[in-house]
Write a protein that holds these residues in place. Sequence first.
Motif, PDB file in Angstrom:
ATOM      1  N   GLY A   1       6.910   6.737   1.898  1.00  0.00           N
ATOM      2  CA  GLY A   1       5.511   7.598   1.515  1.00  0.00           C
ATOM      3  C   GLY A   1       4.806   8.595   2.121  1.00  0.00           C
ATOM      4  O   GLY A   1       3.803   8.425   1.994  1.00  0.00           O
TER       5      GLY A   1
ATOM      6  N   THR B   1       7.095   8.525  -1.824  1.00  0.00           N
ATOM      7  CA  THR B   1       5.473   8.227  -2.972  1.00  0.00           C
ATOM      8  C   THR B   1       5.325   6.325  -2.295  1.00  0.00           C
ATOM      9  O   THR B   1       4.231   5.560  -2.478  1.00  0.00           O
ATOM     10  CB  THR B   1       5.316   8.021  -4.218  1.00  0.00           C
ATOM     11  OG1 THR B   1       6.124   7.934  -5.089  1.00  0.00           O
ATOM     12  CG2 THR B   1       5.468   9.714  -4.347  1.00  0.00           C
ATOM     13  N   ARG B   2       6.478   6.061  -1.745  1.00  0.00           N
ATOM     14  CA  ARG B   2       6.562   4.903  -1.937  1.00  0.00           C
ATOM     15  C   ARG B   2       6.076   2.953  -2.260  1.00  0.00           C
ATOM     16  O   ARG B   2       5.149   3.001  -2.939  1.00  0.00           O
ATOM     17  CB  ARG B   2       5.373   4.056  -0.197  1.00  0.00           C
ATOM     18  CG  ARG B   2       6.068   2.051   0.456  1.00  0.00           C
ATOM     19  CD  ARG B   2       4.571   2.271   1.182  1.00  0.00           C
ATOM     20  NE  ARG B   2       4.470   3.947   2.363  1.00  0.00           N
ATOM     21  CZ  ARG B   2       3.734   4.387   2.955  1.00  0.00           C
ATOM     22  NH1 ARG B   2       2.599   3.370   2.086  1.00  0.00           N
ATOM     23  NH2 ARG B   2       4.348   4.698   3.908  1.00  0.00           N
ATOM     24  N   ALA B   3       7.032   3.960  -3.743  1.00  0.00           N
ATOM     25  CA  ALA B   3       6.950   3.342  -4.775  1.00  0.00           C
ATOM     26  C   ALA B   3       6.981   1.860  -5.066  1.00  0.00           C
ATOM     27  O   ALA B   3       7.694   1.958  -4.867  1.00  0.00           O
ATOM     28  CB  ALA B   3       7.474   4.455  -6.067  1.00  0.00           C
TER      29      ALA B   3
ATOM     30  N   SER C   1       0.882  -1.404  -0.573  1.00  0.00           N
ATOM     31  CA  SER C   1      -0.116  -0.112  -0.468  1.00  0.00           C
ATOM     32  C   SER C   1       0.484   1.278  -0.232  1.00  0.00           C
ATOM     33  O   SER C   1       2.291   1.110   0.373  1.00  0.00           O
ATOM     34  CB  SER C   1      -0.927  -0.183   1.180  1.00  0.00           C
ATOM     35  OG  SER C   1      -1.360   1.421   1.030  1.00  0.00           O
ATOM     36  N   SER C   2       0.487   2.596  -0.433  1.00  0.00           N
ATOM     37  CA  SER C   2       1.161   3.581  -0.495  1.00  0.00           C
ATOM     38  C   SER C   2       0.152   4.846   0.334  1.00  0.00           C
ATOM     39  O   SER C   2       0.247   5.772   0.453  1.00  0.00           O
ATOM     40  CB  SER C   2       1.436   4.336  -2.068  1.00  0.00           C
ATOM     41  OG  SER C   2       2.172   3.258  -2.224  1.00  0.00           O
TER      42      SER C   2
ATOM     43  N   GLY D   1      -0.600   6.749   2.946  1.00  0.00           N
ATOM     44  CA  GLY D   1      -0.603   7.317   4.864  1.00  0.00           C
ATOM     45  C   GLY D   1       0.352   6.839   4.728  1.00  0.00           C
ATOM     46  O   GLY D   1       1.833   5.662   4.301  1.00  0.00           O
ATOM     47  N   TYR D   2       1.058   7.383   6.805  1.00  0.00           N
ATOM     48  CA  TYR D   2       2.448   6.748   7.282  1.00  0.00           C
ATOM     49  C   TYR D   2       2.163   5.489   6.993  1.00  0.00           C
ATOM     50  O   TYR D   2       1.078   5.132   7.508  1.00  0.00           O
ATOM     51  CB  TYR D   2       2.708   8.433   7.973  1.00  0.00           C
ATOM     52  CG  TYR D   2       2.745   9.483   7.556  1.00  0.00           C
ATOM     53  CD1 TYR D   2       2.657  10.873   6.934  1.00  0.00           C
ATOM     54  CD2 TYR D   2       2.348  10.724   8.823  1.00  0.00           C
ATOM     55  CE1 TYR D   2       3.095  11.303   6.570  1.00  0.00           C
ATOM     56  CE2 TYR D   2       2.082  12.001   8.827  1.00  0.00           C
ATOM     57  CZ  TYR D   2       2.563  11.864   7.826  1.00  0.00           C
ATOM     58  OH  TYR D   2       2.308  13.660   7.557  1.00  0.00           O
TER      59      TYR D   2
END
Lengths: 457, 457
Positions: free
Chosen positions: B195, B144-146, A183-184, A186-187
């Motif tokens: 993220g 973005t935690r891609a 998942s992307s 939120g923190y």
Amino acid sequence: MRIDAALGDIEAVLGERLSRSRPVREQHAQSETHLHAGPPDAVAFPRSTAEVARIAEICTAHRVPMVGWGAGTSLEGHALALKGGVTIDFAQMDRILELRPEDMIVRVQPGLTREGLNAALRDTGLFFPVDPGADASLGGMAATRASGTTAVRYGTMRDNVLGLEVVLSDGRVIRTGTAAPKSSSGYDLTALMVGSEGTLGLITELTLRLHGQPEAVSAAVCAFPDMGAAVGCVIETIQHGIPMARIEFLDAASVTACNAYAQMEMPAVPHLLIEFHGTEAGVAEQAERFGEIAAEHGSADFQWATRTEDRARLWKMRHAAYRACLALRPGAEGWVTDVCVPISRLAEAVEETQADLAASPVPGPILGHVGDGNFHAILLVDPQSAEELAEAKRLSGRMAERALRLGGTVTGEHGIGFGKLGYMEAEHGAGWAVMGAIKQALDPLGLLNPGKMVASA
Amino acid sequence: MRIDAALGDIEAVLGERLSRSRPVREQHAQSETHLHAGPPDAVAFPRSTAEVARIAEICTAHRVPMVGWGAGTSLEGHALALKGGVTIDFAQMDRILELRPEDMIVRVQPGLTREGLNAALRDTGLFFPVDPGADASLGGMAATRASGTTAVRYGTMRDNVLGLEVVLSDGRVIRTGTAAPKSSSGYDLTALMVGSEGTLGLITELTLRLHGQPEAVSAAVCAFPDMGAAVGCVIETIQHGIPMARIEFLDAASVTACNAYAQMEMPAVPHLLIEFHGTEAGVAEQAERFGEIAAEHGSADFQWATRTEDRARLWKMRHAAYRACLALRPGAEGWVTDVCVPISRLAEAVEETQADLAASPVPGPILGHVGDGNFHAILLVDPQSAEELAEAKRLSGRMAERALRLGGTVTGEHGIGFGKLGYMEAEHGAGWAVMGAIKQALDPLGLLNPGKMVASA
Ligand SMILES: Cc1cc2nc3c(=O)[nH]c(=O)nc-3n(C[C@H](O)[C@H](O)[C@H](O)COP(=O)(O)OP(=O)(O)OC[C@H]3O[C@@H](n4cnc5c(N)ncnc54)[C@H](O)[C@@H]3O)c2cc1C
Ligand SMILES: Cc1cc2nc3c(=O)[nH]c(=O)nc-3n(C[C@H](O)[C@H](O)[C@H](O)COP(=O)(O)OP(=O)(O)OC[C@H]3O[C@@H](n4cnc5c(N)ncnc54)[C@H](O)[C@@H]3O)c2cc1C
């Protein structure tokens, strides 16, 4: 802190599952190591998230500390109630809530132990890999960001916790993560809670990643002429991308301890214990390539454990290594060090540590999860001797400083507890103050496991 | 906000590398999608951490917003300066600072792109796997935690960022993580920053995990009779523990788009694109076992791409799929959805989405990283049509709700930006307020990328 009023209110919720008895309190003042503290004022045994949330509300209303307790196997005094208050023992929250083989995930309560989980999974074709040796609780393992022998292949708790349910200090309940693989959104509160040692919230549920039981497994015990050769072999194996499931180092002293304790007959030289997981063909290929590398590094005595019983015996021995080391010196307590460095600096780190130990009166067998650059010296100290305790402190301090100097960390897997609080500033610099700000934001009254992790207010 | 004073002070530090020119500002008001906003007041092009820290100090002193900018390829309006202020473009911080092949890590500046990094690594035997298709910056990918096509095997940015250097809103510089493979020391600030979309700090350096270039690679294009068969094949492959490096789904509409755009000749039915990495023997074994599973699920047309050129063409086509879809409807803008669900619910999620789309006037080819349960519908909307925009909003809202109902997340990899802010409460409940508390603790004046991620003050 209005402890009596709080305990009265909690008793109204839990009845006999709140214990003020001396033996129960004393039991929750035990630690596996040289670290000690007085008992908590009471021990609560909740059975549900709702009960944990009520306890937190009550403790907050009365300004009473709350300390989570899993299996009590942590090694830096993590679960000791330094400021008294209520220890919350999760032993009675030990159920599997939902097993989803199709998604390879399981939802569990925090008091379930890793062995309990794996026993329940036996016939499913799945297993949970994180393996700290001790039969720790999954809640405690998440709270300490535990790892162990299999992290080199399957990762640590950081990698294997997909989501959590957490009770905050004021009793609010949050859920972090989802059942989706990534998942992307939120923190990353899951990652923030993993490793927070009960200082940001109480974990009441975990969603864990499972892995397929390997089709084929093959393990070996390999003797090396010296430590440098063993570490060189590890580095080269990693660089060749050979996917080890486990690669453990034992120095000569650890080997001697294991031989005596577990009736093994390994030559008294450094060893690697190694395991491969995969398909029949894959494992055979990996074992062959590893064998070549090990031979190049001078490994002469090389025994494959192909039968399940032999492997079970091997890892039982490895898991008993801490006790085996303690048994080298009856009456001694263990001061367990735990540094982790970049692989390229591993030989240096172990060598310098061995030189320190050779010059010290305190014995310290060395072993470790070398595939991760992680190793321990088990310092065997006479708990009555102030000099020995001071010497152990000096040795472990030098290990910590060395790890930082080499670009590593003061703890690869055991965590901070209160034993390593003194190194936080050196390791994190201004980042430590950021941790303090996060603690302040989530637990403004400082009631969750006080005296741990962050600078005291 | 005293913007002129702030810009004057920043200009004193950066000289011409602070631009107030209209074209440069407009360029930093562009987004790949239907989301739009006005330009920032100025764009800064720092060259060092010290310069970024000075900018942050100045912006804090004058209460001016700061918005990080990598390559500007994010899809939810992440990098748009909703409240004006200074956009900090990392394009000139794009160096490799330290390559450590023995440790399989690299330290880079945030403006380096993933293609730039991999080009530099070509002859080292190593590569950086995270692959969002677009040539994004590594700082933006961390923010973005891609993930992308290879996450099913190598993980996302969460798994491949080992440490960061971050400038906080007030100009303090912290370092998170170490060069050791793992650590249990303190709160996981690395994961917290990954993220966080530039709302907690500005990333000025990343330590990334590298992986060995696979000895052998094998890829295939497989046609399936219908979507259910393709997804069934994916699920079974995962359950057999066959380690895919990539497994991508294209529905019939996406296939048609790719055929036209990239001169391919795939039959207009659902397809899987798959790749294996390993040793020669390992890849052959995996390919064979996958072939059997695919055949059981009715895959008839099955083409192996063994030559490097053929594979390059295949993934080039996949990476161009977004443009290919846009080309289906000239003049349309893309409204890119991005949900992720547990694998067991994937077929359901895709089927219901297809049914919604079949009943809608807005076209929406579907494709995705199905090994992760992650897929996108590329909604093709006429930007002039209020009805179509409303319809796209409705469709994407239904996808998000469906993902949550099935236990998933509203964004598998693209993130929240401002396009998905409206779903945060539904996904995180009380956890969203915790995110707000963390934001407040780290950026009390709300100057970092305001209007994103958390509830506005
Ligand atoms: C022989 C031996 C070998 C070991 N080997 C390893 C190893 O290889 N790798 C490794 O990582 N560790 C190892 N350990 C250390 C220990 O097993 C781990 O730290 C383990 O994760 C602790 O789990 P526990 O359930 O015993 O937690 P506890 O000791 O009960 O608690 C640990 C911390 O977690 C908190 N906590 C517990 N439960 C919760 C909860 N539900 N919510 C919030 N906070 C909670 C406690 O407050 C405390 O701060 C070893 C220990 C022993 C004795
Ligand atoms: C055709 C196409 C295909 C795509 N496919 C994928 C895919 O498969 N998977 C995927 O994950 N994404 C995909 N994306 C989305 C996009 O590529 C990713 O979100 C990428 O990570 C954005 O990186 P960027 O450098 O362009 O960041 P930007 O768009 O410049 O910024 C993104 C966010 O990061 C912040 N930021 C940027 N740099 C920093 C920094 N140094 N410090 C702090 N914050 C910073 C910005 O403020 C903003 O909030 C795709 C995009 C396109 C156009």
